[in-house]
Design a protein around this motif. Structure first.
Motif, PDB file in Angstrom:
ATOM      1  N   ALA A 181      37.933  37.926  34.100  1.00 54.57           N
ATOM      2  CA  ALA A 181      37.102  39.098  33.863  1.00 54.57           C
ATOM      3  C   ALA A 181      37.360  39.669  32.823  1.00 54.57           C
ATOM      4  N   ILE A 182      39.575  39.891  32.499  1.00 48.63           N
ATOM      5  CA  ILE A 182      40.100  40.727  31.619  1.00 48.63           C
ATOM      6  C   ILE A 182      38.976  40.831  30.076  1.00 48.63           C
ATOM      7  N   LEU A 183      38.710  38.524  30.035  1.00 46.85           N
ATOM      8  CA  LEU A 183      38.096  39.281  28.479  1.00 46.85           C
ATOM      9  C   LEU A 183      36.844  39.564  28.279  1.00 46.85           C
ATOM     10  N   LEU A 184      35.916  39.766  30.115  1.00 48.23           N
ATOM     11  CA  LEU A 184      34.377  39.992  30.224  1.00 48.23           C
ATOM     12  C   LEU A 184      34.650  41.533  29.732  1.00 48.23           C
ATOM     13  N   PHE A 241      37.681  55.720  46.283  1.00 48.30           N
ATOM     14  CA  PHE A 241      36.638  55.841  45.830  1.00 48.30           C
ATOM     15  C   PHE A 241      35.534  54.985  44.907  1.00 48.30           C
ATOM     16  N   HIS A 242      36.329  54.787  43.521  1.00 50.29           N
ATOM     17  CA  HIS A 242      35.158  54.355  42.755  1.00 50.29           C
ATOM     18  C   HIS A 242      35.549  52.675  43.201  1.00 50.29           C
ATOM     19  N   LEU A 243      35.928  52.287  43.661  1.00 47.65           N
ATOM     20  CA  LEU A 243      35.802  50.577  44.282  1.00 47.65           C
ATOM     21  C   LEU A 243      34.781  50.316  45.121  1.00 47.65           C
ATOM     22  N   SER A 244      34.998  51.672  46.265  1.00 49.30           N
ATOM     23  CA  SER A 244      33.578  51.539  47.440  1.00 49.30           C
ATOM     24  C   SER A 244      32.143  52.113  46.338  1.00 49.30           C
ATOM     25  N   ALA A 245      32.477  52.904  44.934  1.00 52.22           N
ATOM     26  CA  ALA A 245      31.025  53.163  44.111  1.00 52.22           C
ATOM     27  C   ALA A 245      30.534  51.785  43.634  1.00 52.22           C
ATOM     28  N   ILE A 246      31.362  50.655  42.975  1.00 49.82           N
ATOM     29  CA  ILE A 246      30.828  49.534  42.538  1.00 49.82           C
ATOM     30  C   ILE A 246      30.181  48.895  43.615  1.00 49.82           C
ATOM     31  N   SER A 275      35.034  40.785  42.591  1.00 45.13           N
ATOM     32  CA  SER A 275      34.705  41.323  42.878  1.00 45.13           C
ATOM     33  C   SER A 275      35.354  42.649  42.814  1.00 45.13           C
ATOM     34  N   PRO A 276      35.450  44.111  43.455  1.00 43.01           N
ATOM     35  CA  PRO A 276      35.067  45.382  42.856  1.00 43.01           C
ATOM     36  C   PRO A 276      36.764  45.614  42.925  1.00 43.01           C
ATOM     37  N   VAL A 277      37.747  44.583  43.262  1.00 42.51           N
ATOM     38  CA  VAL A 277      38.971  45.315  43.565  1.00 42.51           C
ATOM     39  C   VAL A 277      39.593  44.098  41.924  1.00 42.51           C
ATOM     40  N   ALA A 278      39.237  42.853  41.606  1.00 40.26           N
ATOM     41  CA  ALA A 278      39.594  42.090  40.134  1.00 40.26           C
ATOM     42  C   ALA A 278      39.181  42.712  39.023  1.00 40.26           C
ATOM     43  N   VAL A 279      37.440  43.290  39.254  1.00 41.73           N
ATOM     44  CA  VAL A 279      37.033  43.725  37.980  1.00 41.73           C
ATOM     45  C   VAL A 279      37.718  45.547  37.496  1.00 41.73           C
ATOM     46  N   PHE A 280      37.644  46.097  39.200  1.00 38.48           N
ATOM     47  CA  PHE A 280      38.916  47.344  38.597  1.00 38.48           C
ATOM     48  C   PHE A 280      39.793  46.584  37.670  1.00 38.48           C
ATOM     49  N   GLU A 281      40.880  46.159  38.574  1.00 39.23           N
ATOM     50  CA  GLU A 281      42.241  45.834  37.757  1.00 39.23           C
ATOM     51  C   GLU A 281      41.788  44.981  36.401  1.00 39.23           C
TER      52      GLU A 281
END
Length: 705
Positions: free
Chosen positions: A9-12, A138-143, A183-189
């Motif tokens: 996910a970080i690389l992407l 808010f932002h995780l729900s928005a994803i 997941s939203p959490v993974a892509v957020f982090e």
């Protein structure tokens, strides 16, 4: 989350934030440090172009269509450059003068990136923890909603987040990360890690672009760039606090892109065509009748034409337009950030151009007044309503001296840590020394003015409530949103100040026959900064991260513990696809939607309004009226979730500090509607009643009977 999934996910994310902009910068002829600094801003511009195309044509926002749209926006820049590289091509593509990043600086950037990201990786347990703040929820729900609706439009994707109303919210960040298959959490982090990794490199390139005008591409310029990278890696107010307690990803991304955009604007000004002018009283100025005059005019004309024919001015302007569109679309407050950073030099150039403008006096007066009136009118219609809403964030309980000290020492608002204040104070003192030196020399006025203006607005926001305080309304009246702008200008100034001190030490030792090479003094300074900073800021930044990720240390109150997360995961597998959960949002119910994709009535921590507000008022007496029952049937409520553990399993602050306060309201449903499905006791030994989480099935057939 598996470490390999996080790494992927970080690389992407890194590719998404750099590759499109890197290709556009190459197409525009940008090279070296400038290309590295401006790549994120141009990438956001490319993504913004793709998003607005999808919105305008009402196209679905899916990977198979979004990536071709991005390529469609990038292709003209790349193809145009490739055509000029053909043998025999007559077209000349612009090439901006190059300031290279030597290999040594890339190594420094890598080390500083590791220093920057290490506390975050430890604090989040390599992405295993879930962030718990108002903005992050808010932002995780928005994803999730962006993925579910498949729409690039915030008016469609964010409808549920805004209580069924279609309201604009900048969603470039959400549209980028929604395409990634995690997941939203993974892509957020992953996005937060990318910010931590890129920030030192961008600040280093930004500093190098600024300092080559003073020292050229010399060793001292490279030293300043490396020192600025180190300062950026150790930053607490930014970026550490902005990936934790103040995590607002759209604004964070716009801040990440701002230095490159500023550097591009400054480069365009430096490379502008300049015509030599003689003072009217100067005897060296050729007379109009002199044969030398005609020759001089021809030389000036050819020089200006040659520079313009290279297309530097229009193509750099195009780059600024793409970058500006990107950062403003990512977060509109970035426009005000640019006004603070570049407002003074732009105003000076505007006045200078107005004075030199050869036009009738009436035109010179009326046209600027008309422009000012048009801008003011548009601002009144578009911005004033939103700015008035932001003014509700006024905080009368602020201490100006405390907040000033926090900025000077780079000490973020939060728990006390002995390490904070060492590196921040050193960099601030060095920045003041560099500032005074540059002001005396009259150099880098855009950087010094940006630093001073940013400090002024920071102090306005950090002090008591008075009329001047509301000038910071575009930043929600929060001094923490202005702190990154101060640091953005402080780090180049501090690196310049450090180098000046190093040079003085070298001269002193040379005169005393203690000959040491400049590398020795630079290494000594780096060691001092590392010892004085890493020992404190690493642990301090770690504490900042844990204040938003560690369930036992959440600053504003824990909503989700480890056992509760496991409970939600187990029960989500048993719920039907059309399940809709009613629960108080401060109890962690949005995480049913964020983590497992199960719909909830309140997907964010926003204050209830409309029919939802009427319902929780009606439920205060423990009885559901017919209107409430009809509303539940209309929206399809199937389950009820409750968390009675106010301590969050013994966390430092277990009861989430929900700022919304209204008397005589309740989220609790009547017992006659509920059938227990599962429970998760957190304190089985408590004899005072059940403590923990429970999930109920709602029987609406028994409602209003």
């Amino acid at each position: 989350m598996e470490p390999f999934a996080l790494l992927a996910a970080i690389l992407l994310v890194l590719i998404s934030l750099t590759l499109p902009g890197w290709l556009v910068a190459w197409g525009l002829g940008l090279q070296g440090a400038l290309r590295a600094a401006v790549a994120p801003a141009l990438s956001l511009g490319i993504w913004a172009g793709a998003v607005w195309i999808a919105i305008g044509l009402q196209l679905p926002w899916r990977v198979w269509l979004a990536l071709p749209l991005v390529a469609l926006v990038v292709i003209p820049f790349v193809v145009g450059r490739l055509l000029t590289l053909r043998s025999g091509s007559k077209a000349v593509w612009p090439r901006v003068p190059r300031t290279s990043l030597p290999r040594g600086l890339w190594v420094v950037a890598g080390v500083c990136a590791a220093i920057s990201v290490l506390p975050y990786l430890i604090g989040t347990r390599l992405g295993a923890r879930v962030p718990q703040t108002w903005d992050v929820v808010f932002h995780l729900s928005a994803i999730r909603y962006t993925r579910e609706t498949g729409s690039a439009s915030p008016w469609i994707a964010f409808t549920q987040l805004n209580g069924g109303r279609q309201v604009y919210y900048p969603n470039i960040f959400h549209n980028i990360v929604a395409l990634l298959p995690v997941s939203p959490v993974a892509v957020f982090e992953a996005m937060m890690i990318a910010v931590l990794v890129l920030w030192p490199l961008i600040i280093g390139a930004f500093t190098l672009q600024a300092m080559v005008t003073l020292r050229g591409a010399s060793q001292s310029s490279f030293t300043m760039s490396g020192l600025a990278m180190l300062g950026a890696a150790l930053g607490a107010n930014f970026p550490a606090n902005y990936v934790a307690n103040l995590a607002t990803p759209p604004y964070t991304l716009s801040l990440l892109a701002t230095p490159g955009l500023v550097a591009l604007a400054v480069s365009m000004h430096r490379l502008r065509p300049v015509t030599v002018r003689y003072p009217r009283s100067s005897k060296s100025a050729p007379s109009e009748d002199s044969p030398t005059s005609g020759a001089l005019k021809q030389i000036q004309k050819r020089a200006s034409s040659a520079l313009l024919s290279s297309q530097l001015a229009p193509w750099l302007a195009l780059g600024i337009f793409v970058g500006l569109a990107g950062v403003v679309s990512t977060h509109p407050s970035s426009l005000f950030n640019l006004v603070l950073l570049l407002g003074v030099p732009v105003a000076v150039l505007t006045v200078r151009g107005w004075r030199e403008w050869q036009a009738a006096r009436s035109v010179k007066i009326l046209l600027p007044l008309a422009v000012i009136a048009a801008v003011a009118g548009a601002s009144w219609l578009v911005l004033i309503p939103r700015l008035r809403a932001m003014a509700s964030f006024a905080n009368p309980n602020q201490n100006l001296w405390t907040n000033t000290w926090r900025m000077f020492a780079d000490y973020p608002k939060g728990p006390f840590n002995l390490g904070f204040g060492v590196s921040g104070a050193l960099f601030s003192l060095a920045a003041l020394y560099g500032l005074v030196t540059l002001l005396r020399a009259g150099r880098l006025g855009w950087l010094t003015s940006g630093f001073i203006v940013s400090w002024v607005f920071y102090l306005l926001a950090a002090g008591p409530v008075w009329p001047g305080y509301f000038l910071t309304t575009p930043w929600y009246l929060q001094f923490s949103r202005l702190a990154p702008l101060v640091l953005m200008c402080e780090l180049p100034l501090a690196s310049f100040g450090f180098v000046l001190l190093l040079e003085r030490l070298e001269i002193k030792h040379l005169t005393s026959n203690r000959i040491r090479g400049p590398q020795w003094f630079t290494a000594l300074l780096v060691v001092v900064l590392l010892v004085a900073s890493l020992g404190g800021t690493n642990w301090g930044r770690f504490e900042v991260v844990e204040g938003a990720y560690n369930p036992q240390k959440i600053i504003r109150g824990t909503m989700l513990t480890g056992s509760e997360r496991d409970f939600i995961h187990r029960q989500a597998e048993t719920l039907p696809d059309d399940a809709l959960i009613w629960a108080a949002p401060y109890n962690g119910s949005p995480f049913w939607w964020i983590l497992e994709g199960k719909h909830v009535v309140f997907p964010s921590l926003s204050w209830p309004g409309g029919e939802n507000l009427e319902v929780i008022r009606d439920l205060h007496d423990g009885i559901a009226s017919e209107q409430t029952c009809n509303y539940f049937k209309k929206i399809g409520v199937t389950h009820y979730f409750v968390d009675t553990d106010k301590t969050a399993a013994g966390a430092r602050s277990g009861d989430y500090a929900w700022l919304w306060r209204e008397k005589n309201v309740s989220f609790r449903l009547p017992d006659n509607l509920l059938t227990k499905v599962a429970e998760n006791p957190t304190n089985p030994q408590d004899l005072g009643g059940f403590v923990g989480q429970r999930l109920y099935k709602v029987n609406l057939d028994a409602c209003a009977k």
